[in-house]
Each structure stands twice: as structure tokens, then as C-alpha cells.
Design an enzyme around this catalytic site. Structure first.
Site, PDB file in Angstrom:
ATOM      1  N   ARG A   5      -3.068 -33.549  27.343  1.00 52.28           N
ATOM      2  CA  ARG A   5      -1.912 -33.065  28.098  1.00 52.28           C
ATOM      3  C   ARG A   5      -2.029 -33.554  29.539  1.00 52.28           C
ATOM      4  O   ARG A   5      -3.119 -33.545  30.119  1.00 52.28           O
ATOM      5  CB  ARG A   5      -1.866 -31.526  28.105  1.00 52.28           C
ATOM      6  CG  ARG A   5      -1.383 -30.884  26.814  1.00 52.28           C
ATOM      7  CD  ARG A   5       0.089 -31.173  26.527  1.00 52.28           C
ATOM      8  NE  ARG A   5       0.560 -30.529  25.310  1.00 52.28           N
ATOM      9  CZ  ARG A   5       0.477 -31.048  24.087  1.00 52.28           C
ATOM     10  NH1 ARG A   5      -0.054 -32.236  23.915  1.00 52.28           N
ATOM     11  NH2 ARG A   5       0.948 -30.387  23.038  1.00 52.28           N
TER      12      ARG A   5
ATOM     13  N   HIS B 253       3.746 -40.459  24.805  1.00 52.65           N
ATOM     14  CA  HIS B 253       3.293 -39.294  24.020  1.00 52.65           C
ATOM     15  C   HIS B 253       3.508 -39.501  22.513  1.00 52.65           C
ATOM     16  O   HIS B 253       4.309 -38.799  21.885  1.00 52.65           O
ATOM     17  CB  HIS B 253       4.019 -38.015  24.500  1.00 52.65           C
ATOM     18  CG  HIS B 253       3.258 -36.757  24.155  1.00 52.65           C
ATOM     19  ND1 HIS B 253       3.291 -35.613  24.920  1.00 52.65           N
ATOM     20  CD2 HIS B 253       2.437 -36.458  23.120  1.00 52.65           C
ATOM     21  CE1 HIS B 253       2.536 -34.685  24.376  1.00 52.65           C
ATOM     22  NE2 HIS B 253       2.010 -35.174  23.271  1.00 52.65           N
TER      23      HIS B 253
ATOM     24  N   GLU C  49       7.110 -34.951  31.467  1.00 49.16           N
ATOM     25  CA  GLU C  49       7.550 -35.890  30.435  1.00 49.16           C
ATOM     26  C   GLU C  49       9.027 -35.667  30.147  1.00 49.16           C
ATOM     27  O   GLU C  49       9.457 -34.516  30.097  1.00 49.16           O
ATOM     28  CB  GLU C  49       6.726 -35.675  29.165  1.00 49.16           C
ATOM     29  CG  GLU C  49       5.249 -35.982  29.399  1.00 49.16           C
ATOM     30  CD  GLU C  49       4.388 -35.801  28.144  1.00 49.16           C
ATOM     31  OE1 GLU C  49       4.938 -35.481  27.080  1.00 49.16           O
ATOM     32  OE2 GLU C  49       3.174 -35.985  28.244  1.00 49.16           O
TER      33      GLU C  49
END
Ligand code: GLV
Ligand code: GLV
Length: 320
Positions: free
Chosen positions: A238, A286, A267
Site C-alpha cells: 500500500r 496497482h 490512486e
């Protein structure tokens, strides 16, 4: 009355076929866009079950709307988007998707590590831009991976799968974790190390720790300064675990050599973000668990969890 399931992202209908007689399924209509907050909150009010992704904040505000909610199935192994303690207080079960994504995420982590060390993305851009005019001894030279030291911060199931890959590359494997993992030490030969020792001696520092109050901003200026100037930092957990401004400065000043990042503080990260302007950053959007096989397994697991709870049974992969 059939229970209502709210699915906060467009998921192919075929996954819901087994439940078509049992559930009333409502779904956000976009695959690549996050559900509007007000739409989400409205559905939380009446849903018996929520199928969420990591982009939905299931916080106090959201949970206070819920009247019938029994279960939240999050399509991720991480669950920092959910106030799990508050959900528990309210008797709402929260589930995640561990195990099914471990090997896939380890594959991506290793791919990113290798791409960063061997400058794969830069090299590909170089050839496609027509810049390849000659062979040269140090053209696009990178760093070796084999026989180097990898330091894995966070030895959960994904960390273990990364360690197994590292062994295949004859790497020395260090790990840091809240608890010792004897099995990993014995079976894979990973060595337990203090956080300080790990970051000062590793050639590759791989961040695999979940985002919690304890791990937020775990990697700051001081940590990057302690790393070798040849160190490569990899993060597939993360973004919040890293202070991005400090990482930027460390890369710019060459306190460390390079970084491979699949996750970011905010994000989607803006294309103009300073980190993305650096040559020594390899960035991905991601995609740690993004294979057809694994995302399908994750979706199926979420639905099994929902089904179990709605039937009054134990969920398969509850959090806590
Ligand atoms: C993805 O980041 C996940 O937590 O599964
Ligand atoms: C390089 O391609 C070599 O043959 O060493």
C-alpha cells in the site's frame, strides 16, 4: 424476501448465476470508475450484503447508514479501506480474499523487481523510440538480482511466496515481521532480521506489509538514508506505508538507486506526479493480483463469503 446484495463495481453477470434465484443483486454500472459516494451510501442503507473494492471507503459515515447490513466482502486481501473495528461493533462481518492471490501477487512483485533492476521498461521504450543505434558495453546496464540480498518487510503469505521465488535466484533472504516465521526460516532459509538491519544490508527492500496505524509512513527519509546507495525499493502493498516526498528526494539525490512501485498514496496517481518523472522509477497501476484466473477466484470467494453469512453460516475468510 430475497436479500439485497450491492456490488460497488461492474462484475460480469456470469459470477452471479449460481445465486440468481436467491439474491436481489444491484450493481454500479461502471467497470473502470469508482461508484459515486452518494450512490454508494444510498445502497448501503438497504443492502444486506456489500461487495466492495479497495476504492470504496467503508467508514463510520457509511456504516452508520446501514440498516440491514450483515456482511461486507472486500475484493482484496488488504482492508485498510474499511473501518473493521466499527463494523465489528455493529455486528457486521467483514471478509477479504487472502491465499487465492498470494502466488499471483508474488509473481508481479518479482516481475517488478526484475524490471526495475534490469531497466526493462526503459529498455523497451529505448528500442521503440528508435534509439538503438549500436551495442555498447554499459548500454542500459542495470543491477544483478541473483546472489544478492533481498529483505522482505512483512512475511505474510505473499511475502513467503516472494521468498520462494528469491530462493530460485540464489538470493540471501532476510525478513522482518511482527512475529517470527519458523516455517519460512526452515523451509526457505529466510533469516529473521531487525527492521534496521534489513534496510541497511539489503540490495532489494521489498515492502509487503499491510497499511495500519503502525505501518503508515514506515519508510521515510531516515529509512531511505540508511539503505545502501545501490538499494532498490519495491512496494506492492500500500502506498500509505511510504512517505512519497521522502522517496522522491531519496531517488533524486541517489540515496537509493531505484524504485519499483505498484501502489501509491493517492490512486490513481496523477501522471504529472514528481515520482513518475524520474527515470529510476518503474511504476505500475496497482495490478498485483490482476490475472484473469486470480481475479475470478477473488470474485468467487467474495460471493461464497456473502452466501455463507446470509445463510447463517461461518464465512470462509473473515477478517479478525
Ligand atoms: C490489493 O491490493 C489487495 O489488497 O488485494
Ligand atoms: C552478448 O550478447 C554476449 O554474447 O556476450
Amino acid at each position: 424476501m430475497k436479500p439485497t446484495i450491492y456490488v460497488s463495481r461492474k462484475i460480469p453477470n456470469e459470477f452471479f448465476e449460481p445465486y440468481q434465484n436467491d439474491w436481489n443483486v444491484e450493481m454500479w454500472h461502471e467497470e473502470t470508475q469508482v461508484v459515486d459516494r452518494d450512490v454508494f451510501l444510498k445502497h448501503v442503507q438497504k443492502a444486506d450484503a456489500l461487495f466492495t473494492t479497495l476504492t470504496e471507503r467503508v467508514d463510520r459515515e457509511a456504516l452508520d447508514q446501514a440498516k440491514n447490513l450483515k456482511v461486507i466482502a472486500n475484493l482484496a486481501v488488504g482492508y485498510d479501506n474499511i473501518d473493521v473495528e466499527y463494523a465489528k461493533e455493529k455486528g457486521i462481518v467483514v471478509t477479504n480474499t487472502p491465499d487465492v492471490l498470494s502466488e499471483t501477487t508474488a509473481d508481479l512483485t518479482f516481475a517488478l523487481l526484475m524490471a526495475t533492476a534490469r531497466r526493462i521498461v526503459e529498455a523497451e521504450q529505448f528500442i521503440k523510440d528508435g534509439k538503438w543505434t549500436n551495442w555498447a558495453p554499459f548500454l542500459l546496464a542495470g543491477a544483478d538480482i541473483h546472489h544478492k540480498t533481498i529483505g522482505i518487510v512483512g512475511m505474510g503469505r505473499i511475502g513467503e511466496a516472494i521468498a520462494r521465488r528469491a530462493r530460485g535466484f540464489d538470493m540471501k533472504i532476510l525478513y522482518h515481521n511482527r512475529s517470527r516465521k519458523e516455517k519460512v526460516e526452515q523451509e526457505i532459509g529466510a533469516l529473521y532480521s531487525s527492521f534496521d538491519e534489513l534496510i541497511t544490508t539489503s540490495d532489494f527492500v521489498v515492502c509487503m506489509t499491510p497499511l495500519t496505524e503502525d505501518t503508515e509512513n514506515m519508510f521515510q527519509a531516515e529509512e531511505f538514508k540508511k539503505m545502501k546507495s545501490s538499494a532498490i525499493f519495491i512496494n506492492t502493498s500500500r502506498g500509505g506505508v511510504v512517505n512519497e516526498e521522502d522517496l522522491y528526494n531519496a531517488l533524486k539525490k541517489k540515496d537509493i538507486q531505484a524504485a519499483g512501485l505498484d501502489v501509491f498514496q493517492n490512486e490513481p496517481i496523477d501522471e504529472h506526479h514528481p515520482l513518475l518523472q524520474l527515470e529510476n522509477v518503474t511504476a505500475l497501476p496497482h495490478i498485483g493480483s490482476a490475472t484473469y484466473e486470480t481475479r475470478s477466484k477473488m470474485i468467487t470467494l467474495c460471493l461464497h463469503n456473502i452466501n455463507q453469512v446470509l445463510k447463517g453460516n461461518k464465512p470462509i475468510t473473515p477478517i479478525l
